[in-house]
Design an enzyme around this catalytic site. Structure first.
Site, short mmCIF file in Angstrom:
data_model
loop_
_atom_site.label_atom_id
_atom_site.label_comp_id
_atom_site.label_asym_id
_atom_site.label_seq_id
_atom_site.Cartn_x
_atom_site.Cartn_y
_atom_site.Cartn_z
N ARG A 246 10.78 -9.64 1.88
CA ARG A 246 9.15 -9.27 1.25
C ARG A 246 8.42 -9.77 0.78
O ARG A 246 8.24 -10.87 0.20
CB ARG A 246 9.33 -7.66 0.64
CG ARG A 246 10.25 -6.78 1.27
CD ARG A 246 9.08 -6.15 1.68
NE ARG A 246 9.40 -5.19 3.05
CZ ARG A 246 10.36 -4.97 4.18
NH1 ARG A 246 10.17 -6.06 4.80
NH2 ARG A 246 10.84 -3.78 3.96
N GLU A 275 0.23 -8.47 2.15
CA GLU A 275 0.22 -8.59 4.13
C GLU A 275 -0.44 -7.11 4.40
O GLU A 275 -0.51 -5.92 3.89
CB GLU A 275 1.68 -9.16 4.60
CG GLU A 275 2.31 -8.19 4.41
CD GLU A 275 4.18 -7.98 5.40
OE1 GLU A 275 4.42 -9.54 4.69
OE2 GLU A 275 4.42 -7.69 5.86
N HIS A 293 5.72 -10.50 9.60
CA HIS A 293 6.22 -9.57 9.74
C HIS A 293 7.04 -9.38 11.00
O HIS A 293 7.11 -7.69 11.09
CB HIS A 293 5.68 -8.61 9.38
CG HIS A 293 7.03 -7.47 8.16
ND1 HIS A 293 6.26 -7.27 6.94
CD2 HIS A 293 8.59 -7.14 8.40
CE1 HIS A 293 7.56 -7.13 6.83
NE2 HIS A 293 8.68 -7.32 7.14
C1 DGY Z 1 12.54 -4.00 7.64
O1 DGY Z 1 12.94 -3.22 8.11
O2 DGY Z 1 12.20 -3.69 6.57
C2 DGY Z 1 11.60 -5.01 8.81
O3 DGY Z 1 10.53 -5.95 7.42
C3 DGY Z 1 10.25 -4.13 8.91
O4 DGY Z 1 9.73 -3.79 7.99
#
Ligand code: DGY
Length: 339
Positions: A246, A275, A293
């Site tokens: 993240r 982001e 992402h």
């Molecule tokens: C998740 O599943 O957490 C991925 O980062 C997609 O948002």
């Protein structure tokens, strides 16, 4: 179905565009408002659309916090189409009796595949060299042209050893003969460590020893800037860093500076602080691979994530309990339908 039966069906909001087949499945169970054009609803619009609705199909960009919950008293469940759920204030959801669900397991292998792709692209300077070729600058071969780091036989460090971290460890150890070291809040059982060929180390040793460091830990207040200037300074100057987890886990300004000064060799980033904005300094350094992402973005996996989020709504709002709840032991009886 009669008007009476139709009007008794739970009402849900699908907050983002998603596979039409998944919306159609939801429509067989609920009164559904969806967002096929993926309109950017303001917070006020989102809250207005949630009035009188028991369920919300969300993605990581939809923030569910105290203010939203207080303004949406009918809401019983938010089903996130993501394994991460840092867009949810879980304490506030629990206080308001709202169940949170996520999509674990279905994306593990796809995300681990992408982690490896990003690691290899970063270490072997794939995008940097491709941009050079596209600019027409490739005139002759030279011995050190885009020479990078090896993957095979190198030491792979993993910070955060959940399902995805273990998938990456397995690929590294079995596929590429890497030495795997990891750090995690809790140590894995000895048999799992043995199967993965992974050795538990402290965070400082992880930073100092890893040739390639992959971040796969969840974001929380305690992991905010887990990798900042001090941590980057402990890494090898030849090391690569990959963030699949993240934005906010890495201090992007400090990372851009480390890349510019080449105190580490390169980074591969799929996630960013704030982001879809990207720290402008990251856009100016060549030794970084940047992706928007997409680690879980294979078509079958995105479909499986959407199906699981939808199935959570269906199972919960029809009184059978959430399939993959985030909070411990939400009561199957505590359904939107029952209230
Ligand atoms: C998740 O599943 O957490 C991925 O980062 C997609 O948002």
């Amino acid at each position: 179905m009669s008007d009476a039966a139709t009007s008794q069906r739970p009402r849900i909001l699908v907050t983002r565009a998603v596979f039409p087949e998944v919306v159609a499945k939801l429509e067989r169970h609920f009164e559904v408002e969806s967002n096929p054009d993926d309109a950017d609803w303001s917070r006020d619009e989102l809250i207005a659309r949630l009035q009188g609705r028991q369920g919300a199909f969300t993605t990581g960009s939809v923030k569910v916090d105290e203010a939203l919950l207080a303004a949406c008293p009918d809401l019983r469940i938010c089903a996130n189409m993501a394994v991460g759920y840092n867009n949810f204030d879980i304490d506030a959801m629990t206080r308001h009796g709202v169940v949170a669900t996520n999509t674990p397991d279905v994306l593990t292998e796809t995300t681990a595949d992408f982690g490896f792709a990003l690691l290899m692209a970063t270490a072997r300077r794939l995008t940097e060299s491709e941009h050079y070729l596209r600019r027409g600058e490739w005139k002759k071969w030279s011995y050190d042209m885009f020479a990078g780091a090896d993957i095979h036989g190198a030491t792979l460090g993993i910070l955060g050893m959940g399902r995805i971290g273990q998938g990456i460890a397995r690929r590294g150890a079995l596929g590429f003969g890497m030495k795997v070291i990891y750090h995690n809040r809790s140590r894995l059982p000895a048999d799992v460590e043995a199967e993965l060929g992974a050795r538990y180390v402290g965070k400082d040793e992880l930073l100092a020893q890893a040739d390639h460091l992959v971040l796969v830990l969840p974001y929380s207040a305690s992991s905010h800037h887990a990798i900042g200037a001090a941590e980057l300074a402990r890494m090898k100057p030849t090391a690569t860093l990959v963030n699949l987890a993240r934005g906010g886990i890495v201090d992007d300004a400090a990372l851009a500076e480390a890349l510019r000064a080449r105190t580490i060799a390169a980074a591969g980033l799929d996630v960013f602080e704030g982001e879809p904005s990207v720290h402008p300094a990251l856009l100016t350094v060549p030794n970084v691979v940047l992706t928007p992402h997409i680690a879980s973005a294979s078509i079958p996996t995105r479909r499986a994530m959407a199906d699981l989020a939808a199935d959570n709504l269906i199972s919960f709002l029809e009184g059978r309990g959430a399939l993959t709840p985030v909070q411990p032991n939400p009561s199957p009886a505590d359904t939107g339908a029952a209230r």
